[in-house]
Design a protein around this motif. Structure first.
Motif, mmCIF file in Angstrom:
data_model
loop_
_atom_site.group_PDB
_atom_site.id
_atom_site.type_symbol
_atom_site.label_atom_id
_atom_site.label_comp_id
_atom_site.label_asym_id
_atom_site.label_seq_id
_atom_site.Cartn_x
_atom_site.Cartn_y
_atom_site.Cartn_z
ATOM 1 N N GLU A 30 0.824 -1.210 0.000
ATOM 2 C CA GLU A 30 0.000 0.000 0.000
ATOM 3 C C GLU A 30 0.856 1.257 0.000
ATOM 4 O O GLU A 30 0.557 2.226 -0.707
ATOM 5 C CB GLU A 30 -0.921 -0.004 1.222
ATOM 6 N N ARG A 31 1.930 1.265 0.795
ATOM 7 C CA ARG A 31 2.798 2.441 0.844
ATOM 8 C C ARG A 31 3.502 2.660 -0.484
ATOM 9 O O ARG A 31 3.611 3.800 -0.955
ATOM 10 C CB ARG A 31 3.828 2.283 1.965
ATOM 11 N N CYS A 32 3.982 1.575 -1.079
ATOM 12 C CA CYS A 32 4.647 1.697 -2.377
ATOM 13 C C CYS A 32 3.680 2.224 -3.430
ATOM 14 O O CYS A 32 4.037 3.070 -4.257
ATOM 15 C CB CYS A 32 5.215 0.350 -2.814
ATOM 16 N N ARG A 33 2.467 1.723 -3.386
ATOM 17 C CA ARG A 33 1.462 2.170 -4.346
ATOM 18 C C ARG A 33 1.135 3.645 -4.146
ATOM 19 O O ARG A 33 0.995 4.405 -5.110
ATOM 20 C CB ARG A 33 0.198 1.318 -4.216
ATOM 21 N N PHE A 34 1.046 4.067 -2.880
ATOM 22 C CA PHE A 34 0.718 5.465 -2.588
ATOM 23 C C PHE A 34 1.818 6.406 -3.074
ATOM 24 O O PHE A 34 1.548 7.366 -3.810
ATOM 25 C CB PHE A 34 0.504 5.651 -1.087
ATOM 26 N N TRP A 35 3.080 6.142 -2.666
ATOM 27 C CA TRP A 35 4.174 7.046 -3.039
ATOM 28 C C TRP A 35 4.443 6.995 -4.536
ATOM 29 O O TRP A 35 4.740 8.025 -5.162
ATOM 30 C CB TRP A 35 5.445 6.699 -2.261
ATOM 31 N N GLY A 36 4.333 5.819 -5.123
ATOM 32 C CA GLY A 36 4.527 5.725 -6.559
ATOM 33 C C GLY A 36 3.464 6.484 -7.332
ATOM 34 O O GLY A 36 3.764 7.191 -8.298
ATOM 35 N N THR A 37 2.217 6.357 -6.881
ATOM 36 C CA THR A 37 1.127 7.068 -7.543
ATOM 37 C C THR A 37 1.272 8.572 -7.382
ATOM 38 O O THR A 37 1.036 9.342 -8.329
ATOM 39 C CB THR A 37 -0.227 6.612 -6.965
ATOM 40 N N LEU A 38 1.687 9.019 -6.188
ATOM 41 C CA LEU A 38 1.857 10.445 -5.935
ATOM 42 C C LEU A 38 2.940 11.038 -6.837
ATOM 43 O O LEU A 38 2.750 12.100 -7.445
ATOM 44 C CB LEU A 38 2.204 10.684 -4.468
ATOM 45 N N GLN A 39 4.076 10.358 -6.942
ATOM 46 C CA GLN A 39 5.167 10.874 -7.764
ATOM 47 C C GLN A 39 4.819 10.806 -9.252
ATOM 48 O O GLN A 39 5.178 11.707 -10.026
ATOM 49 C CB GLN A 39 6.449 10.104 -7.463
ATOM 50 N N PHE A 40 4.125 9.777 -9.629
ATOM 51 C CA PHE A 40 3.700 9.677 -11.021
ATOM 52 C C PHE A 40 2.685 10.760 -11.347
ATOM 53 O O PHE A 40 2.680 11.310 -12.456
ATOM 54 C CB PHE A 40 3.106 8.287 -11.270
ATOM 55 N N HIS A 41 1.841 11.073 -10.394
ATOM 56 C CA HIS A 41 0.890 12.174 -10.550
ATOM 57 C C HIS A 41 1.650 13.488 -10.761
ATOM 58 O O HIS A 41 1.257 14.325 -11.588
ATOM 59 C CB HIS A 41 0.002 12.263 -9.309
ATOM 60 N N GLY A 42 2.756 13.671 -10.028
ATOM 61 C CA GLY A 42 3.561 14.872 -10.205
ATOM 62 C C GLY A 42 4.125 14.988 -11.610
ATOM 63 O O GLY A 42 4.159 16.083 -12.196
ATOM 64 N N LEU A 43 4.556 13.870 -12.177
ATOM 65 C CA LEU A 43 5.035 13.883 -13.567
ATOM 66 C C LEU A 43 3.918 14.254 -14.531
ATOM 67 O O LEU A 43 4.137 14.987 -15.504
ATOM 68 C CB LEU A 43 5.603 12.507 -13.933
ATOM 69 N N ASP A 44 2.742 13.732 -14.272
ATOM 70 C CA ASP A 44 1.598 14.048 -15.127
ATOM 71 C C ASP A 44 1.291 15.547 -15.099
ATOM 72 O O ASP A 44 1.025 16.159 -16.139
ATOM 73 C CB ASP A 44 0.382 13.246 -14.666
ATOM 74 N N VAL A 45 1.368 16.155 -13.906
ATOM 75 C CA VAL A 45 1.113 17.592 -13.783
ATOM 76 C C VAL A 45 2.183 18.384 -14.526
ATOM 77 O O VAL A 45 1.884 19.369 -15.213
ATOM 78 C CB VAL A 45 1.075 18.004 -12.295
ATOM 79 N N ALA A 46 3.458 17.958 -14.409
ATOM 80 C CA ALA A 46 4.542 18.647 -15.113
ATOM 81 C C ALA A 46 4.322 18.609 -16.625
ATOM 82 O O ALA A 46 4.520 19.615 -17.326
ATOM 83 C CB ALA A 46 5.884 18.006 -14.753
ATOM 84 N N LEU A 47 3.891 17.480 -17.132
ATOM 85 C CA LEU A 47 3.621 17.369 -18.565
ATOM 86 C C LEU A 47 2.457 18.267 -18.977
ATOM 87 O O LEU A 47 2.507 18.920 -20.025
ATOM 88 C CB LEU A 47 3.298 15.911 -18.919
#
Length: 214
Positions: free
Chosen positions: A100-117
């Protein structure tokens, strides 16, 4: 093979950091009018000041990423579609992560990349002022920038430690030669060497340092 792979990881990390930092700078007009709110007037004022300082420091650095060189040409539409498809695939993979923690932090950082794009694509179409970012978007973007910045800071710390160890080994070798008698080798792992690096920018400080999932 390991060293070559490590070099590739570092190159990707530096590229991602440059990419995200460029997106933050590109959206500078948005941050100037963004309603930052923490629920505490003093903390909100501090946060606004820290964002302002971050943008000032970032503007003082030489530009290392030019989105105009990436998002242009006849293949622009195809490149964009390919990136969107890959983002969708990675998002699907993240939902299947068991931790769950890996999924949360991975999703959060991936979300940040999506916002940057989204910021860079919008700026390319000259519609930045019409771009709407939610609170979650802002949190994800700045969290990703902090994680990448902290990771690069740790890379420099490890390089300094490696240099210190190499010097210690070299001085130890000198001790076994006549000309090296009496040489004193530095103690590896002294207090100064083991200190955790500190960000000059308080906005990038976080109790959870480094780029990691979980």
């Amino acid at each position: 093979a390991c060293c070559a792979q490590g070099g590739e990881y570092l190159a990707n990390m530096y590229f991602t950091w440059s990419f995200v930092l460029r997106a933050v700078l590109k959206a500078a007009p948005l941050w100037q009018r963004y309603p930052f709110h923490t629920g505490n007037a003093t903390e909100t004022a501090q946060l606004q000041q820290q964002v302002h300082e971050l943008l000032q420091q970032a503007c003082a650095c030489p530009s290392t990423f030019d989105e105009d060189m990436l998002f242009q040409g006849p293949h622009y539409a195809a490149l964009k579609q390919q990136m969107l498809e890959r983002f969708a695939n990675i998002s699907a993979i993240m939902r299947c992560v068991g931790c769950e923690r890996c999924r949360f932090w991975g999703t959060l950082q991936f979300h940040g990349l999506d916002v940057a794009l989204r910021i860079l694509f919008s700026a390319q179409r000259d519609t930045l002022h019409g771009l709407h970012l939610s609170r979650n978007d802002v949190v994800a973007l700045f969290n990703l920038l902090e994680r990448l910045s902290s990771s690069l800071e740790y890379v420099q710390m490890f390089r300094d430690l490696l240099t210190l160890e190499q010097r210690r080994i070299a001085l130890n070798k000198l001790q076994v030669h006549p000309g090296g008698a009496g040489a004193t080798a530095p103690v590896f792992g002294d207090t100064d060497a083991r200190q955790t690096p500190k960000n000059n920018n308080p906005f990038l400080q976080s109790p959870q340092r480094g780029l990691r999932y979980g």
